[in-house]
Design an enzyme around this catalytic site. Structure first.
Site, PDB file in Angstrom:
ATOM      1  N   LYS A  82       0.864  -1.188   0.000  1.00 54.43           N
ATOM      2  CA  LYS A  82       0.000   0.000   0.000  1.00 54.43           C
ATOM      3  C   LYS A  82       0.899   1.236   0.000  1.00 54.43           C
ATOM      4  O   LYS A  82       1.254   1.795   1.048  1.00 54.43           O
ATOM      5  CB  LYS A  82      -0.921  -0.066   1.225  1.00 54.43           C
ATOM      6  CG  LYS A  82      -2.216   0.694   1.037  1.00 54.43           C
ATOM      7  CD  LYS A  82      -3.252   0.279   2.055  1.00 54.43           C
ATOM      8  CE  LYS A  82      -4.378   1.282   2.168  1.00 54.43           C
ATOM      9  NZ  LYS A  82      -5.172   1.453   0.961  1.00 54.43           N
TER      10      LYS A  82
HETATM   11  N1  PMP Z   1      -7.440  -2.541  -3.292  1.00 59.00           N
HETATM   12  C1  PMP Z   1      -6.919  -1.316  -3.153  1.00 59.00           C
HETATM   13  C2  PMP Z   1      -6.205  -0.714  -4.320  1.00 59.00           C
HETATM   14  C3  PMP Z   1      -7.053  -0.608  -1.955  1.00 59.00           C
HETATM   15  O1  PMP Z   1      -6.547   0.617  -1.824  1.00 59.00           O
HETATM   16  C4  PMP Z   1      -7.756  -1.203  -0.891  1.00 59.00           C
HETATM   17  C5  PMP Z   1      -7.937  -0.455   0.401  1.00 59.00           C
HETATM   18  N2  PMP Z   1      -6.837  -0.645   1.237  1.00 59.00           N
HETATM   19  C6  PMP Z   1      -8.270  -2.484  -1.069  1.00 59.00           C
HETATM   20  C7  PMP Z   1      -8.096  -3.127  -2.286  1.00 59.00           C
HETATM   21  C8  PMP Z   1      -9.004  -3.172   0.042  1.00 59.00           C
HETATM   22  O2  PMP Z   1      -8.102  -3.499   1.065  1.00 59.00           O
HETATM   23  P1  PMP Z   1      -8.588  -3.688   2.564  1.00 59.00           P
HETATM   24  O3  PMP Z   1      -9.716  -4.609   2.525  1.00 59.00           O
HETATM   25  O4  PMP Z   1      -7.394  -4.245   3.250  1.00 59.00           O
HETATM   26  O5  PMP Z   1      -8.963  -2.337   3.065  1.00 59.00           O
END
Ligand code: PMP
Length: 296
Positions: free
Chosen positions: A153
């Site tokens: 991320k």
């Molecule tokens: N894909 C992307 C590109 C994201 O930014 C996120 C948000 N973090 C997610 C998927 C979903 O991840 P999570 O369920 O861990 O929030």
């Protein structure tokens, strides 16, 4: 607004008023997008504020930092503790928490040792809203996994997300759905994608996506109640055959999709597997334990 007059943030060991916090304009993160962050939610449960999967989020923050050669001098347990302190100091229970690790002055395209930690929290409604979403397939692809670590991320990766949502909103849609560099469906701008077809759930495998913590939770919940989920590559033609579809993410939670490229999905959202899983997810985050689970 993300803060009020008296909101406090955590910055490099200090608690500061949000409106008094400053940073240098020479940081590598600001110039080149080399920073890492998380998006976490806390819920008001019968046991008080509970940060959902806090450990998993800070472990991913650590992983993201490592993959970008960013020093990470913090312990996950300490970050979890700071998250609860952040909520307490701001008198928040239902909140979105934003940890950001960013880098100090370095105009070279090389790793840098000066690292900063910021934590903030604010009340944030579900990111994609409560309504069924009108989604368009984006003309922007997700970043190629051979050009960056797509499973981390990283702040800079979100320029891709901003381009995709800007395009979608300009065309009157709520959200974008992006393909990977092989033309397979990948994910939304900030959420993972699931599709229901003939009683099965399908979701793109790891490799071209950010493997979401919500995605993982949903796959586990689906297993608990015997909904089969297959991680599999599929192309645009599958979108036309889908009975139902939804996005998952910490900020968006489980967000049902009403149409893709203005073609309505076949099934009523209320009759879909996604709808059941959305209710289960809600129960899960409120309990923060699988063992209390009952089907609603
Ligand atoms: N894909 C992307 C590109 C994201 O930014 C996120 C948000 N973090 C997610 C998927 C979903 O991840 P999570 O369920 O861990 O929030």
């Amino acid at each position: 607004m993300y803060y009020k007059e008296n909101s406090l943030i955590y910055l490099d060991g200090d608690w500061l008023k949000a409106n008094e916090a400053t940073t240098s304009p020479f940081g590598q993160t600001l110039h080149y997008g080399n920073g890492v962050f998380e998006g976490i939610r806390s819920y008001k449960t019968r046991n008080g504020a509970q940060v959902f999967k806090a450990k998993e989020h800070f472990e991913r923050l650590h992983y993201s930092a490592k993959s970008m050669h960013i020093p990470f001098p913090w312990k996950v347990e300490e970050l979890v503790r700071l998250s609860y302190e952040l909520l307490e100091r701001n008198e928040l229970e239902e909140a979105y928490l934003r940890p950001l690790v960013w880098l100090g002055a370095n105009m070279k395209l090389e790793p840098t040792d000066e690292v900063h930690l910021f934590l903030a929290a604010w009340e944030w409604p579900r990111y994609l809203g409560e309504q069924l979403l009108s989604v368009m397939t984006s003309s922007y692809q997700r970043p190629n996994p051979r050009s960056c670590h797509v499973d981390a991320k990283v702040t800079g990766h979100y320029t891709n997300s901003i381009l995709a949502t800007t395009e979608a909103k300009a065309k009157g849609f709520d959200e974008a759905l992006l393909f990977d560099s092989n033309g397979h469906v990948a994910e939304g701008s900030g959420a993972n994608f699931f599709l229901e077809k003939d009683g099965m759930l399908y979701t793109p495998p790891q490799g071209n996506i950010l493997p979401g913590i919500t995605r993982h939770t949903i796959m586990e919940l689906a297993k608990v109640v015997g909904f089969p989920v297959r991680e599999m590559h599929f192309g645009e033609e599958w979108l036309l055959e889908a009975d139902s579809a939804f996005f998952t993410g910490t900020a968006a939670e489980v967000a049902g999709i009403g149409s893709i490229n203005n073609i309505a999905l076949k099934m009523n959202w209320e009759d879909s597997i996604g709808h059941t899983l959305a209710a289960m997810y809600r129960q899960q985050v409120m309990d923060n334990e699988y063992k209390h689970f009952t089907l609603v």
